[in-house]
Design a protein around this motif. Structure first.
Motif, PDB file in Angstrom:
ATOM      1  N   LEU A 120      23.470  43.147  35.610  1.00 41.14           N
ATOM      2  CA  LEU A 120      23.323  42.414  36.871  1.00 41.14           C
ATOM      3  C   LEU A 120      23.314  40.900  36.692  1.00 41.14           C
ATOM      4  N   ARG A 121      23.577  40.413  35.486  1.00 39.36           N
ATOM      5  CA  ARG A 121      23.786  38.976  35.314  1.00 39.36           C
ATOM      6  C   ARG A 121      25.267  38.708  35.545  1.00 39.36           C
ATOM      7  N   LEU A 122      25.558  38.030  36.638  1.00 41.78           N
ATOM      8  CA  LEU A 122      26.936  37.905  37.087  1.00 41.78           C
ATOM      9  C   LEU A 122      27.450  36.486  36.994  1.00 41.78           C
ATOM     10  N   THR A 123      28.749  36.356  36.748  1.00 50.35           N
ATOM     11  CA  THR A 123      29.424  35.100  37.042  1.00 50.35           C
ATOM     12  C   THR A 123      30.011  35.241  38.437  1.00 50.35           C
ATOM     13  N   ARG A 124      30.231  34.133  39.057  1.00 49.14           N
ATOM     14  CA  ARG A 124      30.682  34.152  40.451  1.00 49.14           C
ATOM     15  C   ARG A 124      31.804  33.142  40.609  1.00 49.14           C
ATOM     16  N   CYS A 125      32.940  33.588  41.144  1.00 42.12           N
ATOM     17  CA  CYS A 125      34.086  32.704  41.368  1.00 42.12           C
ATOM     18  C   CYS A 125      34.867  33.172  42.585  1.00 42.12           C
ATOM     19  N   SER A 126      35.963  32.489  42.829  1.00 38.90           N
ATOM     20  CA  SER A 126      36.881  32.852  43.896  1.00 38.90           C
ATOM     21  C   SER A 126      38.267  33.050  43.293  1.00 38.90           C
ATOM     22  N   GLY A 127      39.196  33.562  44.061  1.00 39.71           N
ATOM     23  CA  GLY A 127      40.549  33.782  43.577  1.00 39.71           C
ATOM     24  C   GLY A 127      41.475  34.084  44.736  1.00 39.71           C
ATOM     25  N   VAL A 128      42.730  34.469  44.416  1.00 36.68           N
ATOM     26  CA  VAL A 128      43.712  34.718  45.475  1.00 36.68           C
ATOM     27  C   VAL A 128      44.660  35.831  45.044  1.00 36.68           C
ATOM     28  N   LEU A 129      45.002  36.692  45.978  1.00 34.74           N
ATOM     29  CA  LEU A 129      45.940  37.779  45.734  1.00 34.74           C
ATOM     30  C   LEU A 129      47.362  37.214  45.702  1.00 34.74           C
ATOM     31  N   VAL A 130      48.063  37.392  44.557  1.00 39.45           N
ATOM     32  CA  VAL A 130      49.420  36.852  44.423  1.00 39.45           C
ATOM     33  C   VAL A 130      50.462  37.956  44.262  1.00 39.45           C
ATOM     34  N   ALA A 131      50.030  39.192  44.131  1.00 39.57           N
ATOM     35  CA  ALA A 131      50.878  40.381  44.122  1.00 39.57           C
ATOM     36  C   ALA A 131      49.965  41.526  44.553  1.00 39.57           C
ATOM     37  N   PRO A 132      50.513  42.672  44.956  1.00 39.93           N
ATOM     38  CA  PRO A 132      49.643  43.752  45.444  1.00 39.93           C
ATOM     39  C   PRO A 132      48.543  44.158  44.472  1.00 39.93           C
ATOM     40  N   ASP A 133      48.761  43.949  43.161  1.00 37.23           N
ATOM     41  CA  ASP A 133      47.740  44.323  42.183  1.00 37.23           C
ATOM     42  C   ASP A 133      47.337  43.180  41.267  1.00 37.23           C
ATOM     43  N   LEU A 134      47.622  41.922  41.647  1.00 33.40           N
ATOM     44  CA  LEU A 134      47.313  40.782  40.795  1.00 33.40           C
ATOM     45  C   LEU A 134      46.533  39.714  41.558  1.00 33.40           C
ATOM     46  N   VAL A 135      45.507  39.184  40.899  1.00 31.56           N
ATOM     47  CA  VAL A 135      44.685  38.101  41.454  1.00 31.56           C
ATOM     48  C   VAL A 135      44.738  36.915  40.508  1.00 31.56           C
ATOM     49  N   LEU A 136      44.973  35.741  41.059  1.00 34.99           N
ATOM     50  CA  LEU A 136      44.978  34.499  40.286  1.00 34.99           C
ATOM     51  C   LEU A 136      43.641  33.796  40.461  1.00 34.99           C
ATOM     52  N   THR A 137      43.062  33.322  39.355  1.00 35.85           N
ATOM     53  CA  THR A 137      41.792  32.609  39.396  1.00 35.85           C
ATOM     54  C   THR A 137      41.781  31.593  38.261  1.00 35.85           C
ATOM     55  N   ALA A 138      40.632  30.975  38.012  1.00 33.53           N
ATOM     56  CA  ALA A 138      40.487  30.062  36.875  1.00 33.53           C
ATOM     57  C   ALA A 138      40.051  30.855  35.653  1.00 33.53           C
ATOM     58  N   ALA A 139      40.585  30.504  34.481  1.00 36.43           N
ATOM     59  CA  ALA A 139      40.297  31.279  33.274  1.00 36.43           C
ATOM     60  C   ALA A 139      38.821  31.237  32.888  1.00 36.43           C
ATOM     61  N   HIS A 140      38.145  30.113  33.151  1.00 41.33           N
ATOM     62  CA  HIS A 140      36.737  30.054  32.755  1.00 41.33           C
ATOM     63  C   HIS A 140      35.876  31.018  33.570  1.00 41.33           C
ATOM     64  N   CYS A 141      36.432  31.547  34.661  1.00 42.09           N
ATOM     65  CA  CYS A 141      35.702  32.534  35.454  1.00 42.09           C
ATOM     66  C   CYS A 141      35.593  33.878  34.736  1.00 42.09           C
ATOM     67  N   VAL A 142      36.458  34.109  33.766  1.00 43.68           N
ATOM     68  CA  VAL A 142      36.459  35.387  33.044  1.00 43.68           C
ATOM     69  C   VAL A 142      36.338  35.164  31.542  1.00 43.68           C
ATOM     70  N   ASN A 143      35.647  34.119  31.132  1.00 41.01           N
ATOM     71  CA  ASN A 143      35.401  33.872  29.719  1.00 41.01           C
ATOM     72  C   ASN A 143      34.512  34.954  29.136  1.00 41.01           C
ATOM     73  N   GLY A 144      34.598  35.114  27.821  1.00 44.12           N
ATOM     74  CA  GLY A 144      33.700  36.029  27.145  1.00 44.12           C
ATOM     75  C   GLY A 144      34.101  37.480  27.196  1.00 44.12           C
ATOM     76  N   ASP A 145      35.373  37.761  27.508  1.00 39.42           N
ATOM     77  CA  ASP A 145      35.839  39.150  27.579  1.00 39.42           C
ATOM     78  C   ASP A 145      34.884  40.011  28.396  1.00 39.42           C
ATOM     79  N   PRO A 146      34.822  39.799  29.688  1.00 35.80           N
ATOM     80  CA  PRO A 146      33.836  40.495  30.530  1.00 35.80           C
ATOM     81  C   PRO A 146      33.967  42.009  30.460  1.00 35.80           C
ATOM     82  N   LEU A 147      32.810  42.671  30.546  1.00 33.98           N
ATOM     83  CA  LEU A 147      32.778  44.124  30.552  1.00 33.98           C
ATOM     84  C   LEU A 147      33.545  44.663  31.742  1.00 33.98           C
TER      85      LEU A 147
END
Length: 251
Positions: A54-81
């Protein structure tokens, strides 16, 4: 795809974060409506340490294809579970919530600052990163927003959407106008939030879009905020979307 076990806890936590109140995201701006930008913008939650549930990072993003979301890379640092993606109806998060994984990270070429840039801006000081997340299943009923194709022509007016954390609490999805004040040869842009607004913690990765005769397109995502007082700032660094899928991603 059903979400089970630890994923259910993450889902509950993400929904709690995005529905907490009182709520404002971007300081200033306006609550999102039903346009192309609001329909495609997402909230993103990740968990990076299994032992710290339950320790979360929090960011925003945008749908750029039906199954793809674009965001900032630092939002998913650390190889998230795991990562979960939330869409909105107006300013409020709605179900279903989608699971996602990191598909690629990008370090865009910052380019060279254009002659019109402020003299005290240094390329070395700018934070620029992008990431693409792949959803476990395509999204239905949401139209992806295409990426900019020509990074050399910076639009005069931009719009931003984010569902971040402001001084007053956890936010709803809001939008704000941006005015570019400096740019580089590769499309990296520094923009000022219109009307005295500010972009805040959790708005990272949120889409920055422009509109032309062909419709709305993603110019880039919020990669960093220039601020003298955290967690909000009036200037945002926009990582250029045109470099995504053009090569150079770490897959």
């Amino acid at each position: 795809m059903p979400i089970v076990g630890r994923g259910r806890l993450l889902l509950a936590a993400v929904m709690a974060v995005f529905t907490a109140s009182p709520g404002h995201a971007i300081d200033g701006g306006s609550v999102a409506g039903g346009d192309a930008l609001a329909q495609a913008t997402v909230g993103l939650g990740t968990i990076t340490k299994p032992e710290d549930a339950l320790r979360l990072t929090r960011c925003s993003g945008v749908l750029v294809a039906p199954d793809l979301v674009l965001t900032a890379a630092h939002c998913v640092n650390g190889d998230p579970l795991g990562a979960l993606v939330v869409f909105f109806k107006g300013g409020n998060p709605i179900r279903p919530v989608y699971a996602a994984r990191v598909a690629a990270r990008y370090s865009p070429d910052p380019g060279e600052m254009q002659p019109n840039a402020a003299p005290d801006i240094s390329i070395a000081d700018l934070s620029v990163d992008l990431a693409v997340l792949r959803l476990t299943e395509p999204v239905r009923g949401r139209r992806p927003v295409p990426l900019a194709s020509d990074p050399s022509r910076v639009p005069k007016h931009l719009r931003f959407a984010g569902a971040g954390l402001s001084r007053t609490g956890v936010g709803r999805l809001r939008t704000a106008g941006l005015t570019p004040v400096a740019s580089t040869s590769t499309g990296l842009t520094i923009a000022r939030v219109d009307g005295g607004g500010r972009i805040c913690l959790g708005d990272s990765g949120g889409p920055v879009v422009a509109t032309d005769r062909g419709g709305t397109y993603v110019w880039g995502v919020a990669s960093a905020v220039i601020s003298q007082s955290a967690p909000c700032g009036s200037y945002v660094i926009v990582a250029p979307a045109a470099q995504v899928f053009a090569g150079g991603g770490e897959r």
